[in-house]
Structure formats: structure tokens, C-alpha cells
Design an enzyme around this catalytic site. Structure first.
Site, PDB file in Angstrom:
ATOM      1  N   ASN A  86       0.862  -1.181   0.000  1.00  0.00           N
ATOM      2  CA  ASN A  86       0.000   0.000   0.000  1.00  0.00           C
ATOM      3  C   ASN A  86       0.897   1.229   0.000  1.00  0.00           C
ATOM      4  OD1 ASN A  86      -2.049   1.813   0.372  1.00  0.00           O
ATOM      5  ND2 ASN A  86      -3.165   0.384   1.659  1.00  0.00           N
TER       6      ASN A  86
ATOM      7  N   SER B 245       0.539   3.969   1.135  1.00  0.00           N
ATOM      8  CA  SER B 245       0.549   4.693   2.414  1.00  0.00           C
ATOM      9  C   SER B 245       1.655   4.175   3.319  1.00  0.00           C
ATOM     10  CB  SER B 245      -0.803   4.557   3.091  1.00  0.00           C
ATOM     11  OG  SER B 245      -0.987   3.245   3.547  1.00  0.00           O
TER      12      SER B 245
ATOM     13  N   HIS C 121     -12.577   0.197   5.769  1.00  0.00           N
ATOM     14  CA  HIS C 121     -12.786  -1.158   5.269  1.00  0.00           C
ATOM     15  C   HIS C 121     -13.998  -1.759   5.978  1.00  0.00           C
ATOM     16  CE1 HIS C 121      -9.235  -1.118   2.971  1.00  0.00           C
ATOM     17  NE2 HIS C 121      -8.395  -1.148   3.975  1.00  0.00           N
TER      18      HIS C 121
END
Lengths: 339, 374
Positions: B214, B216, B348
Site C-alpha cells: 500500500n 501509504s 474497510h
């Protein structure tokens, strides 16, 4: 209508003042307070002076003393852990009121202490002037004990004869990193590879002079460290640069900013016993009245008002005449002539 | 005595008594529920437990039906669901050929991972304008520079691998001793560059063929790769030979960071493949699961990988997927097997995804491992 009268009166006065101002400006343009000699005059002067040069030990000592008093290049020329402890505020010399406080992240990038073994005996400062082309000075330059170069010049095969191969210290302007290496944000291989030319020399970067220059400079450090290169990164101390700038301002160099070459010459005068200067020729015509490119590798002119190269040259020429440093203009004598 | 108290003796169905009756009824129902559905299942099935249950035995059918009866996650208490799930564990899992092929069919109709999972030179020619997944007005023209980074074609084909393992990072995998079983799979997917050093290798194995990152993570832990790069390179070196997948075209912020990973690996002369999820594929997958009842702002990368694995592999095994704070036996577990950092809330919909996996396990499409491996 008194108000109307007043306005009209003022307006009339304003135009008179404007005209006066323009007149004064014209006056200064036609008869400037100080005037640089024209390119041709300087070339004639250099030719008239000829090859004769005598070392002047008192001049060398005097300049070393002056520079040590003002700027202390031995201790201050680079940012070290010694002179910039954690929490020290580095004031940018090329910005108005902007500073960087040394923090944990930047502190670990600094070298412990002045890494040069002093005193240096014979130093060569190699400028990038087009006068170096076909000068055959390569061998001459390589004989020096400490060779400084400016702004990551190319040292490829075609130039070796004129500029030599060895480098001990090379400066890199953050703007080069930005222009030639996309700020090192993408691929860094080109940068690391092009640095291999300079062997295991020092890279001297003014990281704390201009605001936009800090990040690229630090990134250059990271790139070199990541690739375990044997170059050592030195960050120019903004305090030192500021003091050197003031030193030369007092000696009639009027510019927003000194050129890297003059910084290096000042550094060399402070550190070395003997200084020879190559490739400083900011004029478009050479000694033989042939046109000379701006750099020995290209002809890209700098921004007009940033540097005052001709003034710097005049100062260096005075130093040459007084025997404090030796300036090579034009061809170097062949090897047997030197010995 | 002209006026008698009008309310005397008439509080039969007044406020207080009504309240009392409600409380009583509630208590009674709860009690009944406890008695009826309490621990009885285990007792009932442990009594006639003989070794492992065959897939098609009546007992197992019943157990499966009990899970399928839970239509939505909120229909029953999670402890109730866990119990049914725990009971199902005695049955041996077997792939349901018909269900699986149906599911794969609908997946290939919607998403077609074998040709659209990653951006390739084939499906994204130079000059196309790529739409970002979330930034609706974000459009990225594919210049030659970007085009050069794409692989020629998709490296995987349909049902290329026999047995795949998708490793989630849930705390459930801790102490599961599944390392060996995972390493025996033909293809192993992992999410978000999890640590796989000696400390964890018994539980999570070490084989990795595809790992997602990811952006991030890169932004937070590696300063967007704008500074040091070697630390990140060294982290990737733990996954020998595995390819790296990045959702580069999720939003505009991800793009630069993701490209930088590719550049960095090239700088270090690494042979590692770098792929970028095709934004259209991710969008299709999201749409597909929304229809299946998984609604979230963003699907987890685990679900993305499972979806891809379903098309690329014949048999998909899931390890470490359990998004609840307790394991099926009711013992508290950490959020990840390596730390306990919770994700941003509302981003999520992990429990829904897991519930969905449980259903798919029950239907015989995937195999979800939540217990210890033998």
C-alpha cells in the site's frame, strides 16, 4: 474647485519628478560611478603583463590571515558536527530571513570534523571557462596536491587533455540536481553513475544557502549513501559563505551572489600554501581575439544579474599581479617548460 | 366520599406492569434461547463424532446449512456465528466443483483477472488516458515513460496454479503453525509487505510469489522514498523472487510513490517484477462484491487478492483472515499477527468480507483456515 486644483498641481509635480528621476538614471548610465574595463582592455592588460609571475609570500600570508580572521575556513568551510551541534540555527545566506535548525535527521548527515589534512601544499582551482578549451592544461592541473572543480563539470575523454582527470573537491549546485537529475525523485542511477568520474573526492554542496536547494542536496546525500559510493558529501556552511561574500563585497565585487569559483578561490587562499587558478575567463573574446564559449563544455550563459563575473576576474587579476595566486589564462606551457 | 380514586385497582395494564411484563418476557426468551441453542450443538455432534466428517455426510450438510441460514452478519450474535463456524470445522472441506466453476465464471465475466489484473503494455497502450479508481476526474495520460514500466503482458494465465494460498495478516494466524502448509502451496499471495522473519515463519511461512504494497506504507515508513531508499530495498529483499503489486492508479497521491518503487528497484539492478493494479479491474471487483453484499468505501487488499486468486488458481486457501477481536473460541486476538494497530474506522468493511468468506467456504468455493494446522 480647490480640490481639483490641488490634484492637478500634484499631478503636474509628479511628472516633473519622474522626468528628473529618468534624467538622473540616464546620467548614471552614461557616467557610472565605477566602470569596468571592457573585455578588450582586460585582454590587452593580460597580454601586456605576459607570463611573468613571481610568488609573493607576504601577499599569501596576508590573505591567509585576512581570510582566517574573517571567515576561518579551516573550521567553518563545511557544516560539521563540531561547528553545528544539534539545535544550531543555520541562517540561509542566499535567502532573506530563513533558517534551518539542525535536528536529529540532518545532524547525522554531517561529517564529524574538517576532513581535509591541512595544510595543503599546491592547490588548483579549476573554473569552467571556455578559455580552458585547447589549453592543454590537464597535466599541469593534475600535478597539484589538491584540485577543486566547480559545478560537476564533465571530465570525459575529449576534455581530459585540457582539464585533467583528478578531482579532490567538486562543488555541486542544487539547481544542477534539479535540472539534470529530476531532483533525484525518480531514478537515481544516472546521478550516481555520473558521480563516479570524481573518484573518491568530496562533494561540496551549498545545501543551506537557498530554500529550494536544501531538499535536493540532502537527497543527493541519500542517493550516494544508498549506493555506498566512496564520495564524501560536505555541506557548505552558510555562515562561511556569508562571511566570504562580505569579504569580497568590501573589495569591490558587487553581485547578488558570488560565483562558486570565487568561493573556492577564497577557500584555497585560506587553506593552501600555493594557489593556481585555471579556467577563469568570463569574457566572450579570448586573448587571441577569437570568440570563447562561456563554459569549456557548452555555451549556456548564466542569468545576467546574479553573478558579477568580470568584477571577480578583476579582483583575481590583482591578486595574480601581486603574486598571491597564480592565474592561468590561455595555453599552459608544455611540461619541460614548467620544470 | 364523593369521588373514589379512579385509578385504584385499574393499573392492571398500566405503565409499570407493562414494563414489568416486557422485562419478564425478554428474560424468558433469552433464557429459552440459551437453553435451546446453547452448548447443545457441540454435545450433539461430539456424541456421534467418529474421526473426520466426510463432506457429504448428513451431519456436515446440516452444519453447513446452519451457516448458510445466517443471511446477514447482523442476523445473529457473532458468538453464535462463531459457534456454528467452530462446529463446521469437524467436517473435512472439499471443493464444490459446480459452485466453484459458476463463481469463477461470473468473476471472469465481470473482472477477467488473467488479462486485466495489472496494467500491461497490451491492455494499456501508450497514449491512453487512464482513469483513476476514486478520483473521478483524475485522468492520467500514459506517456512513453510510464508505458515503459509496464510488463509486456499479464504474467499469469487462467487457473495456472493448482493450489494457492492467500495470507491475510490477521492475528488469528499467530500460533497456528501453518508455515509448512503455506509453503507447500504453488503460489502464495501476501498483503502489505508483512514481516516474515524467523519469528513468524513457523506460523506464516516464508514463500512469497506476489506481495502487495500500500503506498501509504511507503509514505509513512519510508518518507515516500524521497530520502533513503536502501532500507526499503532491504525490506523487499526478504521476499526473494516475489513480485510486487501496487495500486498506483487508485488515487493521484499513490501514483508518484508507486512509480518510485519501480525506479528504485531498477536503480539497485533488481530483477523483481513491479506491477500496478489496473484501476478498471479494481472498480469491477468492487462492483462485483457490492452485489454480493460487501459494501465498503474501499475493499481490503486481501479481498482483492482472493478475487484475483480465484481466477488464477484452481484451489484457493485462505490463512489469517479473521477480522474480529476474538477468535472462534472466544479468545482475544491482536489485529495483525505482528502488531495491534487498528485500521482507520469506517474505511474497510472487514467483518463483512470475512463473513462472505465463511459463506464461500461453506459453499465449497474457497477454504478458510482459522484453526491450527496439523
Amino acid at each position: 474647485m480647490p480640490v481639483c486644483m490641488l490634484v492637478r498641481c500634484c499631478r503636474a509635480k509628479l511628472s516633473v519628478w519622474a522626468a528628473l528621476c529618468v534624467l538622473v538614471l540616464c546620467w548614471f548610465y552614461v557616467f557610472p560611478g565605477y566602470r569596468l574595463p571592457a573585455d578588450k582592455e582586460i585582454a590587452e592588460e593580460v597580454l601586456r603583463h605576459g607570463e611573468a609571475w613571481r610568488k609573493n609570500q607576504t601577499g599569501i600570508d596576508l590573505y591567509r590571515k585576512l581570510l582566517t580572521e574573517c571567515c576561518d575556513p579551516r573550521r567553518m568551510f563545511a557544516v560539521t558536527k563540531e561547528n553545528s551541534p544539534l539545535g544550531k540555527v543555520l541562517w540561509y545566506d542566499g535567502e532573506f530571513y530563513y533558517s534551518h535548525t539542525v535536528n536529529n535527521e540532518t545532524y547525522q548527515l554531517f561529517v564529524q570534523d574538517n576532513p581535509l589534512t591541512l595544510p595543503l601544499k599546491k592547490c588548483a582551482v579549476v573554473g569552467n571557462g571556455g578559455i580552458l578549451r585547447h589549453s592543454k592544461c590537464g597535466k599541469d592541473i593534475d600535478q597539484a596536491d589538491f584540485i577543486m572543480r566547480c559545478n560537476l563539470p564533465p571530465l570525459s575523454k575529449e576534455y581530459v587533455e585540457d582539464v585533467g582527470t583528478i578531482t579532490h573537491l567538486v562543488t555541486a549546485n542544487p539547481s544542477i540536481i534539479e535540472k539534470r537529475f529530476q531532483n533525484l525523485l525518480w531514478s537515481r542511477k544516472d546521478f550516481v553513475d555520473s558521480m563516479k568520474v570524481y573518484g573518491s573526492s568530496y562533494i561540496y554542496m551549498p545545501a543551506f544557502s537557498m530554500k529550494p536547494g536544501t531538499d535536493p542536496s540532502l537527497r543527493a546525500y541519500y542517493a550516494l549513501a544508498d549506493s555506498s559510493s566512496n564520495l564524501t558529501m560536505l555541506f557548505a556552511n552558510p555562515e562561511f559563505l556569508h562571511m566570504v561574500g562580505k569579504f569580497w563585497k568590501a573589495r569591490n565585487v558587487h553581485a547578488r551572489r558570488l560565483s562558486t569559483g570565487l568561493f573556492l578561490v577564497s577557500l584555497a587562499l585560506g587553506l593552501c600554501e600555493e594557489v593556481t587558478v585555471y579556467g577563469f575567463w568570463p569574457f566572450s573574446v579570448g586573448l587571441d581575439e577569437q570568440p570563447v564559449s562561456h563554459h569549456y563544455y557548452d555555451n549556456i550563459l548564466p542569468y545576467k544579474w546574479v553573478h558579477a563575473m568580470p568584477e571577480e576576474f578583476v579582483q583575481l587579476w590583482h591578486l595574480h599581479k601581486s603574486g598571491t595566486l597564480r592565474m592561468r589564462v590561455g595555453r599552459c606551457p608544455s611540461q619541460d617548460g614548467v620544470s | 366520599m364523593a369521588y373514589a380514586d379512579p385509578s385504584s385497582g385499574r393499573d392492571l395494564l398500566g405503565n409499570r406492569s407493562l414494563c414489568f411484563i416486557f422485562i419478564c418476557a425478554f428474560g424468558l426468551v433469552t433464557l429459552l434461547q440459551q437453553i435451546l441453542y446453547g452448548k447443545n450443538y457441540i454435545k450433539r455432534y461430539l456424541e456421534n463424532y467418529d474421526g473426520s466428517f466426510e463432506y457429504n455426510s448428513t451431519a456436515c450438510r446440516e452444519l453447513r446449512q446452519e451457516i448458510m441460514d445466517v443471511k446477514v452478519l447482523t442476523m445473529v450474535k457473532s458468538s453464535e456465528l462463531f459457534e456454528r463456524w467452530r462446529n463446521l470445522q469437524v467436517c473435512r472441506w472439499e471443493q464444490n466443483k459446480e459452485e466453484t466453476s459458476n463463481f469463477k465464471m461470473s468473476l471472469s465475466r465481470c473482472c477477467n483477472a488473467p488479462s486485466f489484473l495489472f496494467t500491461t503494455k497490451r491492455n494499456t497502450p501508450a497514449g491512453t488516458k487512464l482513469r483513476y479508481e476514486v478520483d473521478a476526474n483524475g485522468i492520467l495520460p500514459i506517456t512513453n515513460e510510464i508505458f515503459k514500466m509496464f510488463p509486456d503482458d499479464m504474467p499469469y494465465s487462467k487457473s495456472q496454479f493448482k493450489k494457492c494460498a492467500v495470507i491475510g495478516n490477521g492475528g488469528i494466524i499467530k500460533n497456528s503453525k501453518c508455515g509448512k502448509e503455506i509453503d507447500s502451496a504453488d503460489f502464495v499471495f501476501r498483503c502489505n509487505i508483512p514481516p516474515i522473519n524467523e519469528k513468524y515463519t513457523v506460523d506464516v511461512g516464508s514463500k512469497t510469489d506476489l506481495v502487495t504494497i500500500n503506498p501509504s506504507i511507503i509514505t509513512e515508513r519510508f518518507q515516500k522514498l524521497e530520502k533513503w531508499r536502501r532500507p526499503f530495498y532491504e525490506v523487499l529483499q526478504n521476499y526473494d523472487n516475489s513480485s510486487v503489486v501496487l495500486p498506483a492508479f487508485y488515487n493521484t497521491r499513490n501514483t508518484d510513490v508507486s512509480f518510485r518503487v519501480k525506479y528504485m528497484l531498477d536503480d539497485f539492478d533488481s530483477q523483481r517484477n513491479v506491477f500496478f493494479f489496473h484501476p478498471q479491474y479494481l472498480l469491477n471487483v468492487q462492483r462485483f462484491w457490492t452485489v454480493q453484499g460487501v459494501r465498503a468505501k474501499r475493499l481490503s487488499s486481501g479481498l482483492m487478492l482472493v478475487t484475483a486468486a480465484l481466477e488464477l488458481c484452481e484451489e484457493v486457501h485462505l490463512y489469517g483472515f479473521w477480522a474480529f477481536s476474538v477468535n472462534p473460541s472466544g479468545i482475544f486476538i491482536t489485529h495483525h499477527y505482528y502488531d495491534n494497530v487498528k485500521p482507520r474506522p469506517g474505511f474497510h468493511a472487514m467483518p463483512h468480507e470475512i463473513f462472505n468468506f465463511i459463506h464461500m467456504h461453506t459453499r465449497g468455493i474457497i477454504n478458510v483456515h482459522t484453526g491450527q494446522c496439523t
